[in-house]
Enzyme design. Structure first.
Site, PDB file in Angstrom:
ATOM      1  N   GLY A  11      -8.823  43.134 -36.498  1.00  0.00           N
ATOM      2  CA  GLY A  11      -8.543  42.931 -35.069  1.00  0.00           C
ATOM      3  C   GLY A  11      -7.604  41.992 -34.750  1.00  0.00           C
ATOM      4  O   GLY A  11      -7.061  41.543 -34.056  1.00  0.00           O
ATOM      5  N   GLN A  15      -6.103  39.416 -28.681  1.00  0.00           N
ATOM      6  CA  GLN A  15      -5.855  38.096 -28.213  1.00  0.00           C
ATOM      7  C   GLN A  15      -6.366  37.346 -28.963  1.00  0.00           C
ATOM      8  O   GLN A  15      -5.404  36.081 -29.250  1.00  0.00           O
ATOM      9  CB  GLN A  15      -5.680  38.348 -26.539  1.00  0.00           C
ATOM     10  CG  GLN A  15      -6.961  38.895 -26.562  1.00  0.00           C
ATOM     11  CD  GLN A  15      -7.204  38.537 -25.443  1.00  0.00           C
ATOM     12  OE1 GLN A  15      -6.389  37.079 -24.082  1.00  0.00           O
ATOM     13  NE2 GLN A  15      -8.249  38.694 -24.152  1.00  0.00           N
ATOM     14  N   ILE A  16      -7.710  37.338 -29.854  1.00  0.00           N
ATOM     15  CA  ILE A  16      -8.659  36.128 -30.380  1.00  0.00           C
ATOM     16  C   ILE A  16      -7.734  36.861 -31.685  1.00  0.00           C
ATOM     17  O   ILE A  16      -7.717  35.131 -32.220  1.00  0.00           O
ATOM     18  CB  ILE A  16      -9.901  36.683 -30.669  1.00  0.00           C
ATOM     19  CG1 ILE A  16     -10.843  36.446 -28.774  1.00  0.00           C
ATOM     20  CG2 ILE A  16     -10.404  35.924 -31.757  1.00  0.00           C
ATOM     21  CD1 ILE A  16     -11.972  37.385 -29.014  1.00  0.00           C
ATOM     22  N   GLY A  17      -7.262  37.099 -32.328  1.00  0.00           N
ATOM     23  CA  GLY A  17      -6.702  36.863 -33.847  1.00  0.00           C
ATOM     24  C   GLY A  17      -5.071  36.317 -33.560  1.00  0.00           C
ATOM     25  O   GLY A  17      -5.303  35.385 -34.011  1.00  0.00           O
ATOM     26  N   GLN A 112     -17.282  48.642 -42.266  1.00  0.00           N
ATOM     27  CA  GLN A 112     -17.493  47.035 -42.951  1.00  0.00           C
ATOM     28  C   GLN A 112     -18.522  46.871 -43.645  1.00  0.00           C
ATOM     29  O   GLN A 112     -17.727  45.788 -44.827  1.00  0.00           O
ATOM     30  CB  GLN A 112     -16.540  46.549 -41.251  1.00  0.00           C
ATOM     31  CG  GLN A 112     -15.032  47.152 -40.922  1.00  0.00           C
ATOM     32  CD  GLN A 112     -14.358  46.365 -40.144  1.00  0.00           C
ATOM     33  OE1 GLN A 112     -15.229  45.592 -39.403  1.00  0.00           O
ATOM     34  NE2 GLN A 112     -13.834  46.999 -39.315  1.00  0.00           N
ATOM     35  N   VAL A 129     -17.477  38.546 -34.661  1.00  0.00           N
ATOM     36  CA  VAL A 129     -17.309  37.950 -32.881  1.00  0.00           C
ATOM     37  C   VAL A 129     -17.584  38.630 -32.280  1.00  0.00           C
ATOM     38  O   VAL A 129     -18.036  38.908 -30.723  1.00  0.00           O
ATOM     39  CB  VAL A 129     -16.251  37.809 -33.107  1.00  0.00           C
ATOM     40  CG1 VAL A 129     -15.210  37.258 -31.671  1.00  0.00           C
ATOM     41  CG2 VAL A 129     -15.546  35.705 -33.892  1.00  0.00           C
ATOM     42  N   GLY A 130     -16.864  40.426 -32.595  1.00  0.00           N
ATOM     43  CA  GLY A 130     -17.086  41.624 -31.568  1.00  0.00           C
ATOM     44  C   GLY A 130     -17.795  41.815 -31.564  1.00  0.00           C
ATOM     45  O   GLY A 130     -18.788  42.159 -31.818  1.00  0.00           O
ATOM     46  N   ASP A 159     -20.755  30.473 -26.756  1.00  0.00           N
ATOM     47  CA  ASP A 159     -21.981  29.682 -25.994  1.00  0.00           C
ATOM     48  C   ASP A 159     -22.128  28.266 -25.718  1.00  0.00           C
ATOM     49  O   ASP A 159     -22.688  27.907 -24.763  1.00  0.00           O
ATOM     50  CB  ASP A 159     -22.963  30.375 -24.928  1.00  0.00           C
ATOM     51  CG  ASP A 159     -22.316  32.132 -26.121  1.00  0.00           C
ATOM     52  OD1 ASP A 159     -22.015  32.744 -24.536  1.00  0.00           O
ATOM     53  OD2 ASP A 159     -23.193  32.966 -26.736  1.00  0.00           O
ATOM     54  N   HIS A 187     -25.907  36.795 -27.874  1.00  0.00           N
ATOM     55  CA  HIS A 187     -24.423  36.686 -27.155  1.00  0.00           C
ATOM     56  C   HIS A 187     -24.387  37.829 -26.000  1.00  0.00           C
ATOM     57  O   HIS A 187     -23.638  38.363 -25.877  1.00  0.00           O
ATOM     58  CB  HIS A 187     -23.422  36.587 -27.687  1.00  0.00           C
ATOM     59  CG  HIS A 187     -21.810  36.506 -27.295  1.00  0.00           C
ATOM     60  ND1 HIS A 187     -21.714  35.447 -26.970  1.00  0.00           N
ATOM     61  CD2 HIS A 187     -21.273  37.898 -27.072  1.00  0.00           C
ATOM     62  CE1 HIS A 187     -20.575  35.520 -26.201  1.00  0.00           C
ATOM     63  NE2 HIS A 187     -20.252  36.922 -26.088  1.00  0.00           N
TER      64      HIS A 187
HETATM   65  P1  NAI Z   1      -8.169  42.704 -28.424  1.00  0.00           P
HETATM   66  O1  NAI Z   1      -8.341  44.217 -27.356  1.00  0.00           O
HETATM   67  O2  NAI Z   1      -7.087  41.996 -27.359  1.00  0.00           O
HETATM   68  O3  NAI Z   1      -7.898  43.174 -29.914  1.00  0.00           O
HETATM   69  C1  NAI Z   1      -8.648  43.788 -30.905  1.00  0.00           C
HETATM   70  C2  NAI Z   1      -8.387  43.694 -31.926  1.00  0.00           C
HETATM   71  O4  NAI Z   1      -9.217  44.568 -32.690  1.00  0.00           O
HETATM   72  C3  NAI Z   1      -7.044  44.845 -31.137  1.00  0.00           C
HETATM   73  O5  NAI Z   1      -5.612  44.674 -31.677  1.00  0.00           O
HETATM   74  C4  NAI Z   1      -7.456  45.704 -31.997  1.00  0.00           C
HETATM   75  O6  NAI Z   1      -6.471  46.889 -32.821  1.00  0.00           O
HETATM   76  C5  NAI Z   1      -8.935  45.407 -32.850  1.00  0.00           C
HETATM   77  N1  NAI Z   1      -9.445  47.050 -33.666  1.00  0.00           N
HETATM   78  C6  NAI Z   1     -10.215  48.137 -33.347  1.00  0.00           C
HETATM   79  N2  NAI Z   1     -10.852  48.617 -33.834  1.00  0.00           N
HETATM   80  C7  NAI Z   1     -10.586  47.882 -35.312  1.00  0.00           C
HETATM   81  C8  NAI Z   1     -11.073  48.316 -36.713  1.00  0.00           C
HETATM   82  N3  NAI Z   1     -11.912  48.793 -36.650  1.00  0.00           N
HETATM   83  N4  NAI Z   1     -10.364  47.956 -37.418  1.00  0.00           N
HETATM   84  C9  NAI Z   1      -9.357  46.683 -37.154  1.00  0.00           C
HETATM   85  N5  NAI Z   1      -9.354  45.981 -36.138  1.00  0.00           N
HETATM   86  C10 NAI Z   1      -9.871  47.130 -35.164  1.00  0.00           C
HETATM   87  O7  NAI Z   1      -9.500  41.872 -28.628  1.00  0.00           O
HETATM   88  P2  NAI Z   1     -10.015  40.479 -28.554  1.00  0.00           P
HETATM   89  O8  NAI Z   1     -10.093  40.279 -26.040  1.00  0.00           O
HETATM   90  O9  NAI Z   1      -9.052  39.981 -29.567  1.00  0.00           O
HETATM   91  O10 NAI Z   1     -11.335  40.207 -28.614  1.00  0.00           O
HETATM   92  C11 NAI Z   1     -12.119  41.298 -29.837  1.00  0.00           C
HETATM   93  C12 NAI Z   1     -13.657  41.052 -29.548  1.00  0.00           C
HETATM   94  O11 NAI Z   1     -14.534  39.736 -29.329  1.00  0.00           O
HETATM   95  C13 NAI Z   1     -14.098  41.405 -27.953  1.00  0.00           C
HETATM   96  O12 NAI Z   1     -15.538  42.935 -28.764  1.00  0.00           O
HETATM   97  C14 NAI Z   1     -14.240  41.119 -27.251  1.00  0.00           C
HETATM   98  O13 NAI Z   1     -15.777  41.282 -26.587  1.00  0.00           O
HETATM   99  C15 NAI Z   1     -15.868  39.775 -28.852  1.00  0.00           C
HETATM  100  N6  NAI Z   1     -15.421  38.801 -27.734  1.00  0.00           N
HETATM  101  C16 NAI Z   1     -16.867  38.032 -28.331  1.00  0.00           C
HETATM  102  C17 NAI Z   1     -16.673  36.209 -27.691  1.00  0.00           C
HETATM  103  C18 NAI Z   1     -17.887  35.782 -28.744  1.00  0.00           C
HETATM  104  O14 NAI Z   1     -18.516  34.783 -27.856  1.00  0.00           O
HETATM  105  N7  NAI Z   1     -18.777  36.459 -29.280  1.00  0.00           N
HETATM  106  C19 NAI Z   1     -15.974  35.620 -26.851  1.00  0.00           C
HETATM  107  C20 NAI Z   1     -14.788  36.803 -26.259  1.00  0.00           C
HETATM  108  C21 NAI Z   1     -14.771  37.758 -27.119  1.00  0.00           C
END
Ligand code: NAI
Length: 328
Positions: A11, A15-17, A112, A129-130, A159, A187
């Site tokens: 990912g 945005q996290i990346g 993965q 994280v996802g 958290d 989470h």
């Molecule tokens: P985002 O949508 O901005 O980025 C996700 C990226 O993952 C995208 O660039 C997408 O193309 C990529 N992606 C999708 N499938 C993929 C795969 N099979 N292999 C590689 N890359 C892939 O999302 P964001 O904001 O970066 O958040 C990412 C994840 O983190 C979300 O699932 C979100 O819910 C989770 N999250 C978890 C938190 C925690 O505390 N555990 C806190 C905040 C977010």
């Protein structure tokens, strides 16, 4: 000089990346004397965006960054990985049922896990994280039978940090004075932030708060629903704070917790505190020498027991759902 550590980030173009990669490359993930080589995994449509981020990473001229490789194939991306941050996931779309969400994420975390099993380094450490992070970690772990199960962890450090921030505000003390706080369970909104064993300047935090109504009606829901509040305010989900927590999680795992303190990590349960074995649930842990251990012997009162049980129940249901879907 030390050989570079291979850090795989999925990912990477998200945005996290974007908030995470620069901090890894600057040395904050492992320590300021450890060179890193980044291995970025994205879906084919996002590879170009990841290449743009890689250009910027190069333009920072980080002394510790020894190289960046970008892949759209999991087997290649995890080959030789020492640390893997699984950030990319399938978000819940409007009207999506839980089963559909779990199935879509199974399509990501199963291959993965297999790729980690096939090619990661022997010392591989995985942070998911996802979301749904705990269950995605369980899916990946169940497809990596040759990797010790405990190397698969999920993130509840955000958290934990949110709870530190709320408690610090309530008691008007710096976060650095608060120790031994715990996030239990999933989470998700059922998580249980526990301050009954926490200490503030050496005194019990729950006693220092001395306000059960605040604890039950403000603190716990504020921490548990913080993600939704950030989306409401920012128009986008937590990114920099999530990246910061991922950095903290791996840094603590590798470099250890401070004497007299612990942290929160979602890890495969060994049955401690009545959490069914194998479920990836958050616990209080100490880290030392690159290993974590669940803090044992904490007294759990009725208030805490009910909340831990409810969150663990949700995790058990998620496990049963992915089992029924044939994902584990
Ligand atoms: P985002 O949508 O901005 O980025 C996700 C990226 O993952 C995208 O660039 C997408 O193309 C990529 N992606 C999708 N499938 C993929 C795969 N099979 N292999 C590689 N890359 C892939 O999302 P964001 O904001 O970066 O958040 C990412 C994840 O983190 C979300 O699932 C979100 O819910 C989770 N999250 C978890 C938190 C925690 O505390 N555990 C806190 C905040 C977010």
């Amino acid at each position: 000089t030390q050989a570079p550590v291979n850090v795989t980030v999925t990912g990477a173009a998200g945005q996290i990346g974007y908030a995470l990669l620069f901090r890894i490359a600057s040395g904050q993930l492992l320590g300021a004397d450890t060179p890193v080589r980044l291995r970025l995994l994205e879906i084919p449509q996002a590879v170009k965006a990841a290449e743009g981020t890689a250009m910027e990473l190069n333009d920072c001229a980080f002394p510790l960054l020894s190289g960046i490789d970008i892949f759209d194939d999991a087997k290649q991306a995890f080959s030789g990985a020492n640390v893997a941050l699984l950030v990319g996931a399938r978000p819940r779309a409007k009207g999506m049922e839980r089963g559909d969400l779990l199935e879509a994420n199974g399509g990501i975390f199963k291959p993965q896990g297999e790729a980690i099993n096939a090619g990661a380094a022997d010392d591989i450490r995985v942070l998911v994280v996802g979301n749904p992070a705990n269950t995605n970690a369980l899916i990946a772990q169940s497809h990596a039978p040759d990797v010790p199960a405990g190397r698969f962890t999920a993130m509840t450090r955000l958290d934990h940090n949110r709870a530190l921030a709320q408690l610090s505000k309530k008691l008007d003390v710096p976060v650095s004075e608060i120790t031994k706080l715990t996030i239990w369970g999933n989470h998700s909104a059922t998580q249980y932030p526990d301050i009954f064993h926490a200490e503030v300047g050496g005194k019990n935090a729950a006693e220092a708060v001395n306000d059960q109504a605040w604890l039950a009606d403000e603190f716990i829901p504020t921490v548990a629903k913080r993600g939704a509040a950030i989306i409401e305010a920012r128009g986008a989900s937590s990114a920099a704070s999530a990246a910061g927590a991922a950095i903290d999680h791996v840094h603590t795992w590798v470099n250890g917790t401070a004497e007299g303190d612990w942290t929160s990590m979602a890890i495969p349960s060994d049955g401690s505190y009545g959490v069914p074995e194998g479920i990836i649930s958050s616990f209080p842990v100490t880290c030392s020498g690159g290993e974590y251990r669940i803090v044992q012997g904490l007294e759990i009162d009725e208030f805490s027991r009910a909340r831990i049980d409810a969150s663990v129940q949700e995790l058990t249901e998620e496990r049963d759902a992915v089992r029924a879907l044939g994902l584990i």
